[in-house]
Design a protein around this motif. Structure first.
Motif, PDB file in Angstrom:
ATOM      1  N   PHE A  11      -1.892   4.273  -4.079  1.00  0.00           N
ATOM      2  CA  PHE A  11      -2.093   3.131  -4.975  1.00  0.00           C
ATOM      3  C   PHE A  11      -1.424   1.887  -4.419  1.00  0.00           C
ATOM      4  O   PHE A  11      -0.531   1.959  -3.571  1.00  0.00           O
ATOM      5  CB  PHE A  11      -1.545   3.430  -6.377  1.00  0.00           C
ATOM      6  CG  PHE A  11      -0.074   3.744  -6.424  1.00  0.00           C
ATOM      7  CD1 PHE A  11       0.884   2.744  -6.549  1.00  0.00           C
ATOM      8  CD2 PHE A  11       0.368   5.063  -6.337  1.00  0.00           C
ATOM      9  CE1 PHE A  11       2.238   3.047  -6.586  1.00  0.00           C
ATOM     10  CE2 PHE A  11       1.721   5.374  -6.368  1.00  0.00           C
ATOM     11  CZ  PHE A  11       2.657   4.363  -6.498  1.00  0.00           C
ATOM     12  N   SER A  23     -12.072  10.021  -0.766  1.00  0.00           N
ATOM     13  CA  SER A  23     -10.978  10.986  -0.931  1.00  0.00           C
ATOM     14  C   SER A  23     -10.733  11.271  -2.408  1.00  0.00           C
ATOM     15  O   SER A  23      -9.597  11.380  -2.851  1.00  0.00           O
ATOM     16  CB  SER A  23      -9.703  10.445  -0.269  1.00  0.00           C
ATOM     17  OG  SER A  23      -9.424   9.121  -0.691  1.00  0.00           O
ATOM     18  N   ALA A  24     -11.825  11.382  -3.156  1.00  0.00           N
ATOM     19  CA  ALA A  24     -11.715  11.655  -4.589  1.00  0.00           C
ATOM     20  C   ALA A  24     -11.039  13.007  -4.833  1.00  0.00           C
ATOM     21  O   ALA A  24     -11.128  13.925  -4.017  1.00  0.00           O
ATOM     22  CB  ALA A  24     -13.102  11.644  -5.225  1.00  0.00           C
ATOM     23  N   TYR A  74      -4.217   7.810   0.821  1.00  0.00           N
ATOM     24  CA  TYR A  74      -3.967   6.499   0.225  1.00  0.00           C
ATOM     25  C   TYR A  74      -3.857   6.646  -1.290  1.00  0.00           C
ATOM     26  O   TYR A  74      -4.785   7.145  -1.939  1.00  0.00           O
ATOM     27  CB  TYR A  74      -5.072   5.532   0.650  1.00  0.00           C
ATOM     28  CG  TYR A  74      -5.146   5.452   2.155  1.00  0.00           C
ATOM     29  CD1 TYR A  74      -4.165   4.779   2.863  1.00  0.00           C
ATOM     30  CD2 TYR A  74      -6.147   6.120   2.872  1.00  0.00           C
ATOM     31  CE1 TYR A  74      -4.183   4.749   4.254  1.00  0.00           C
ATOM     32  CE2 TYR A  74      -6.176   6.095   4.258  1.00  0.00           C
ATOM     33  CZ  TYR A  74      -5.186   5.404   4.943  1.00  0.00           C
ATOM     34  OH  TYR A  74      -5.194   5.386   6.318  1.00  0.00           O
ATOM     35  N   ASP A  85     -13.739  -0.743  -1.658  1.00  0.00           N
ATOM     36  CA  ASP A  85     -13.287   0.385  -2.476  1.00  0.00           C
ATOM     37  C   ASP A  85     -13.800   1.686  -1.862  1.00  0.00           C
ATOM     38  O   ASP A  85     -14.980   2.022  -1.976  1.00  0.00           O
ATOM     39  CB  ASP A  85     -13.793   0.237  -3.913  1.00  0.00           C
ATOM     40  CG  ASP A  85     -13.264   1.342  -4.829  1.00  0.00           C
ATOM     41  OD1 ASP A  85     -12.546   2.241  -4.332  1.00  0.00           O
ATOM     42  OD2 ASP A  85     -13.567   1.310  -6.033  1.00  0.00           O
ATOM     43  N   PRO A 120      -5.444   2.249  -7.872  1.00  0.00           N
ATOM     44  CA  PRO A 120      -5.827   3.244  -6.867  1.00  0.00           C
ATOM     45  C   PRO A 120      -6.427   2.586  -5.623  1.00  0.00           C
ATOM     46  O   PRO A 120      -7.170   1.604  -5.722  1.00  0.00           O
ATOM     47  CB  PRO A 120      -6.882   4.088  -7.595  1.00  0.00           C
ATOM     48  CG  PRO A 120      -6.615   3.878  -9.049  1.00  0.00           C
ATOM     49  CD  PRO A 120      -6.127   2.472  -9.168  1.00  0.00           C
ATOM     50  N   ILE A 121      -6.098   3.102  -4.444  1.00  0.00           N
ATOM     51  CA  ILE A 121      -6.661   2.606  -3.188  1.00  0.00           C
ATOM     52  C   ILE A 121      -7.185   3.777  -2.369  1.00  0.00           C
ATOM     53  O   ILE A 121      -6.694   4.894  -2.486  1.00  0.00           O
ATOM     54  CB  ILE A 121      -5.635   1.811  -2.354  1.00  0.00           C
ATOM     55  CG1 ILE A 121      -4.373   2.638  -2.064  1.00  0.00           C
ATOM     56  CG2 ILE A 121      -5.286   0.490  -3.026  1.00  0.00           C
ATOM     57  CD1 ILE A 121      -3.402   1.974  -1.090  1.00  0.00           C
ATOM     58  N   GLY A 122      -8.186   3.481  -1.532  1.00  0.00           N
ATOM     59  CA  GLY A 122      -8.754   4.518  -0.676  1.00  0.00           C
ATOM     60  C   GLY A 122      -8.611   4.203   0.794  1.00  0.00           C
ATOM     61  O   GLY A 122      -9.151   4.908   1.650  1.00  0.00           O
ATOM     62  N   ALA A 163     -10.132   5.303   6.723  1.00  0.00           N
ATOM     63  CA  ALA A 163     -10.401   6.113   5.534  1.00  0.00           C
ATOM     64  C   ALA A 163     -11.181   7.369   5.904  1.00  0.00           C
ATOM     65  O   ALA A 163     -10.893   8.468   5.402  1.00  0.00           O
ATOM     66  CB  ALA A 163     -11.179   5.296   4.505  1.00  0.00           C
ATOM     67  N   ARG A 210      -4.864  10.588  -7.794  1.00  0.00           N
ATOM     68  CA  ARG A 210      -4.175   9.294  -7.767  1.00  0.00           C
ATOM     69  C   ARG A 210      -3.717   8.855  -9.152  1.00  0.00           C
ATOM     70  O   ARG A 210      -2.592   8.374  -9.335  1.00  0.00           O
ATOM     71  CB  ARG A 210      -5.098   8.220  -7.197  1.00  0.00           C
ATOM     72  CG  ARG A 210      -5.473   8.378  -5.738  1.00  0.00           C
ATOM     73  CD  ARG A 210      -6.295   7.181  -5.281  1.00  0.00           C
ATOM     74  NE  ARG A 210      -6.718   7.290  -3.905  1.00  0.00           N
ATOM     75  CZ  ARG A 210      -7.872   7.824  -3.518  1.00  0.00           C
ATOM     76  NH1 ARG A 210      -8.698   8.335  -4.427  1.00  0.00           N
ATOM     77  NH2 ARG A 210      -8.200   7.863  -2.232  1.00  0.00           N
ATOM     78  N   GLU A 252       0.858  -1.180   0.000  1.00  0.00           N
ATOM     79  CA  GLU A 252       0.000   0.000   0.000  1.00  0.00           C
ATOM     80  C   GLU A 252       0.897   1.233   0.000  1.00  0.00           C
ATOM     81  O   GLU A 252       1.614   1.492   0.973  1.00  0.00           O
ATOM     82  CB  GLU A 252      -0.919   0.024   1.232  1.00  0.00           C
ATOM     83  CG  GLU A 252      -2.008  -1.033   1.218  1.00  0.00           C
ATOM     84  CD  GLU A 252      -1.517  -2.395   1.657  1.00  0.00           C
ATOM     85  OE1 GLU A 252      -2.051  -3.417   1.182  1.00  0.00           O
ATOM     86  OE2 GLU A 252      -0.574  -2.454   2.480  1.00  0.00           O
ATOM     87  N   THR A 287     -12.183   4.698  -2.422  1.00  0.00           N
ATOM     88  CA  THR A 287     -11.502   5.808  -3.101  1.00  0.00           C
ATOM     89  C   THR A 287     -12.410   7.029  -3.232  1.00  0.00           C
ATOM     90  O   THR A 287     -11.919   8.161  -3.286  1.00  0.00           O
ATOM     91  CB  THR A 287     -11.020   5.374  -4.497  1.00  0.00           C
ATOM     92  OG1 THR A 287     -12.107   4.760  -5.205  1.00  0.00           O
ATOM     93  CG2 THR A 287      -9.869   4.373  -4.391  1.00  0.00           C
TER      94      THR A 287
END
Length: 490
Positions: free
Chosen positions: A457, A321-322, A455, A316, A302-304, A448, A288, A261, A318
């Protein structure tokens, strides 16, 4: 005469082919030099990349698919209450210095790892142990404070390998294990060499010698592969050149997944990063995909949250925190923060140095200035990891299933929220798969929503090797270059 010459030529050709197929040495490239070679007293992934499964072994080990397999323990029994593990050890095992391995070495290693003054970087793996008892030379019983279905998994980590009291003092510079390879030499700054251990208890290695060459510069790594100075580069630092290798029949490109991560870690201990709105603002300032494309040439997922997407329990997140620079600016205003300057410490890996430049530009676009410092790995470990002297840093956490690090208040990014600690304690005691899955999903959501870190990728495993080499890991279920099955083919 003609027929005799033809036969001689054919014989020579066969002899040459046999010589080629008999090649049994390998040179591998590595980006980072290990700070030491003792996996029980160091946090750097580069240590395990040399010694895991090669020099050192544990009671259990990770296979190339991430499965937990028997190692020095050929089997184990678990009590009905899940608290007692009885390990049945292989017999006839010796360390590379000729001393015998037995249950006393297991007790010594586990007691050392969990001791109050332990230098083990993953001391939490052993915190649940209550007692370690030697039953006989081939049997050891570990009693836990609470039931823990993950204990065989914990024992597969590189931090849990078995060492001997006779040689432990010198492991950092002259490692002595029970594995299929023994340590030969370490020319610091250049290479580390290991060779086949003829007294190995298990299936002998097919390679007689392996040399790990330290090549941190991506351009130099590319040149070394093209020239044949390096036979394989399992974690290749120049992904922009992979297309060139893929069209060259001399090579094969190996792309897989890792447990890495990759995060923009934030020091939650100190203002203004102790304010969740500031941390969220930083997370929304980051694009990201721009980092994946610009720093990793498209390699990465991509990871969140701090969890691997290939894990069945991954959520998921993500979207939380887009990329939204306007929201980022608004959050900074709500937090009453302006003219913010943060220190960004970047260790040597390509993802950090290249990614850091992109992130610095993205933060500048929302009004956050950064002071970038490029640090060597040893300095990062001392200043950031141990000293907590940083604001931001970029690093890949390559340990398997390590979301529990967020339960450690003394960990370098300084989270340790009591609710999260309690969640991890419940997870440890839970054996039902469905209940464990639910707890892991709660854990992912909590960190998160608290924006502990940004976060980025999941690190891809991008490797290049001579096309005639077989047995290298495609994926990285742990941070290792396991050479036990590596061999050359025609």
């Amino acid at each position: 005469m003609f027929h005799r010459l033809t036969l001689t030529a054919a014989a020579l050709a066969l002899s040459a082919g046999a010589a080629l197929s008999a090649q049994d040495t390998i040179t591998l490239g590595m980006v980072l030099e290990p700070p030491n070679l003792d996996p029980t007293a160091g946090a750097a992934a580069a240590i395990d990349e040399v010694v895991y499964a090669n020099i050192f072994e544990g009671l259990t080990r990770f296979g190339p698919d991430g499965a937990v397999l028997p190692a020095l323990a050929q089997s184990w029994d678990v009590s009905e209450d899940g608290k007692t593990y009885t390990f049945h050890l292989h017999t006839g095992v010796t360390f590379h210095d000729g001393t015998a391995f037995d249950a006393e070495d297991v007790k010594f290693s586990l007691d050392r790892a969990r001791a109050e003054d332990s230098a083990n970087a993953q001391k939490a793996l052993f915190a649940g142990i209550d007692t370690v008892e030697v039953i006989d030379p081939a049997t050891v019983t570990v009693t836990l404070k609470d039931a823990d279905g993950s204990f065989p998994f914990n024992m597969a980590w590189g931090d849990a390998v078995i060492v001997a009291p006779e040689s432990v003092a010198d492991e950092a510079t002259h490692p002595v294990g029970t594995g299929p390879f023994k340590f030969d030499e370490w020319a610091q700054g250049d290479h580390i060499t290991i060779s086949r251990y003829d007294g190995y208890w298990g299936t002998p290695a097919q390679l007689s010698k392996a040399t790990f060459r330290i090549i941190s510069d991506p351009t130099a790594a590319f040149a070394a592969m093209m020239a044949g100075d390096v036979d394989a580069f399992p974690n290749f630092p120049a992904p922009e050149t992979l297309a060139q290798f893929s069209t060259d029949p001399r090579f094969k490109v190996i792309v897989g997944s890792t447990e890495g991560e990759t995060i923009l870690a934030m020091n939650n201990r100190q203002p203004p990063l102790d304010n969740v709105k500031v941390r969220e603002a930083i997370a929304h300032a980051i694009n990201r995909q721009e980092i994946i494309d610009g720093a990793m040439f498209g390699y990465g997922t991509p990871i969140g949250t701090h969890f691997a997407p290939h894990n069945p329990d991954y959520v998921d997140l993500t979207g939380l925190s887009a990329y939204d620079p306007e929201k980022s600016k608004a959050l900074l205003a709500e937090a009453g923060v302006s003219d913010l300057t943060l220190r960004l410490a970047l260790p040597p890996p390509t993802y950090a140095r290249r990614g850091g430049e992109i992130i610095a530009a993205e933060l500048a676009a929302v009004g956050i200035k950064t002071e970038i410092t490029n640090v060597e790995w040893a300095q990062w470990l001392e200043q950031v990891f141990k000293g907590h002297d940083f604001d931001l840093t970029i690093v890949s956490h390559t340990e398997p299933m390590d979301i529990n690090i967020y339960a450690r208040p003394d960990y370098y990014f300084g989270y340790g929220k009591p609710d999260f600690v309690a969640l991890m304690e419940t997870l440890t005691k839970t054996t039902d798969p469905a209940a464990r899955s639910d707890l892991l999903k709660q854990a992912q959501e909590m960190i998160a929503k608290d924006y502990v870190n940004a976060y980025l990728f999941q690190l891809a495993k991008t490797g290049v090797a001579n096309a005639k080499i077989e047995g290298l890991w495609e994926n990285s279920p742990t941070q290792a270059n396991d050479l036990t099955a590596v061999h050359w083919v025609d």
